[in-house]
Design a protein around this motif. Structure first.
Motif, PDB file in Angstrom:
ATOM      1  N   GLU A   1       0.910  -1.347  -0.063  1.00  0.00           N
ATOM      2  CA  GLU A   1       0.002   0.040   0.113  1.00  0.00           C
ATOM      3  C   GLU A   1       0.792   1.315  -0.269  1.00  0.00           C
ATOM      4  OE1 GLU A   1      -2.932   0.118   2.908  1.00  0.00           O
ATOM      5  OE2 GLU A   1      -3.709  -1.930   2.655  1.00  0.00           O
TER       6      GLU A   1
ATOM      7  N   ARG B   1       2.312   4.718   1.047  1.00  0.00           N
ATOM      8  CA  ARG B   1       2.378   5.336   2.223  1.00  0.00           C
ATOM      9  C   ARG B   1       1.700   6.713   2.279  1.00  0.00           C
ATOM     10  NH1 ARG B   1       6.826   3.204   5.724  1.00  0.00           N
ATOM     11  NH2 ARG B   1       7.975   1.494   4.442  1.00  0.00           N
ATOM     12  N   MET B   2       1.374   7.350   3.484  1.00  0.00           N
ATOM     13  CA  MET B   2       0.726   8.560   3.584  1.00  0.00           C
ATOM     14  C   MET B   2       1.654   9.648   3.264  1.00  0.00           C
ATOM     15  SD  MET B   2      -1.887   9.972   4.546  1.00  0.00           S
ATOM     16  CE  MET B   2      -2.899   9.831   6.243  1.00  0.00           C
ATOM     17  N   SER B   3       3.203   9.684   3.327  1.00  0.00           N
ATOM     18  CA  SER B   3       3.993  10.814   3.088  1.00  0.00           C
ATOM     19  C   SER B   3       3.911  10.794   1.606  1.00  0.00           C
ATOM     20  CB  SER B   3       5.040  10.725   3.747  1.00  0.00           C
ATOM     21  OG  SER B   3       5.832   9.511   3.323  1.00  0.00           O
ATOM     22  N   GLU B   4       4.008   9.549   0.999  1.00  0.00           N
ATOM     23  CA  GLU B   4       4.127   9.692  -0.515  1.00  0.00           C
ATOM     24  C   GLU B   4       2.839  10.437  -1.098  1.00  0.00           C
ATOM     25  OE1 GLU B   4       4.703   5.806  -1.539  1.00  0.00           O
ATOM     26  OE2 GLU B   4       6.714   5.626  -0.674  1.00  0.00           O
ATOM     27  N   GLU B   5       1.860   9.915  -0.592  1.00  0.00           N
ATOM     28  CA  GLU B   5       0.351  10.309  -1.048  1.00  0.00           C
ATOM     29  C   GLU B   5       0.377  11.892  -0.849  1.00  0.00           C
ATOM     30  OE1 GLU B   5      -2.058   9.044  -2.758  1.00  0.00           O
ATOM     31  OE2 GLU B   5      -0.859   7.549  -3.089  1.00  0.00           O
ATOM     32  N   LEU B   6       0.687  12.468   0.067  1.00  0.00           N
ATOM     33  CA  LEU B   6       0.745  13.693   0.375  1.00  0.00           C
ATOM     34  C   LEU B   6       1.638  14.559  -0.634  1.00  0.00           C
ATOM     35  CD1 LEU B   6       0.542  13.776   4.391  1.00  0.00           C
ATOM     36  CD2 LEU B   6      -1.244  14.472   2.943  1.00  0.00           C
ATOM     37  N   LYS B   7       2.771  14.002  -0.817  1.00  0.00           N
ATOM     38  CA  LYS B   7       3.625  14.703  -1.556  1.00  0.00           C
ATOM     39  C   LYS B   7       2.920  14.803  -2.884  1.00  0.00           C
ATOM     40  CE  LYS B   7       7.932  13.505   0.448  1.00  0.00           C
ATOM     41  NZ  LYS B   7       9.355  12.899   0.591  1.00  0.00           N
TER      42      LYS B   7
END
Length: 50
Positions: free
Chosen positions: A3, A5-11
Motif C-alpha cells: 500500500e 505510504r501516507m507521506s508519498e500520497e501527500l507529496k
C-alpha cells in the motif's frame, strides 16, 4: 503490491494541480455574488431602520 505510504500520497497531492470543474466555478461565483448582494441588502436595511 504494498500500500502507498501516507507521506508519498501527500507529496503527490501537493504537486498535482487539479483545475476546477465548470460547475464548481459557477457555484463559487454564485456564492460570492449572493454574499455581496445580501451584504448590501443588510446594510441598506440596517441604515433604513435606524
Amino acid at each position: 503490491m504494498s500500500e502507498p505510504r501516507m507521506s508519498e500520497e501527500l507529496k503527490r497531492m501537493k504537486t498535482e494541480y487539479e483545475p476546477l470543474l465548470p460547475i464548481e466555478r459557477k457555484l463559487i461565483w454564485w456564492t460570492f455574488g449572493s454574499g455581496v448582494v445580501l451584504l448590501a441588502l443588510f446594510v441598506f436595511i440596517s441604515r433604513a431602520v435606524s
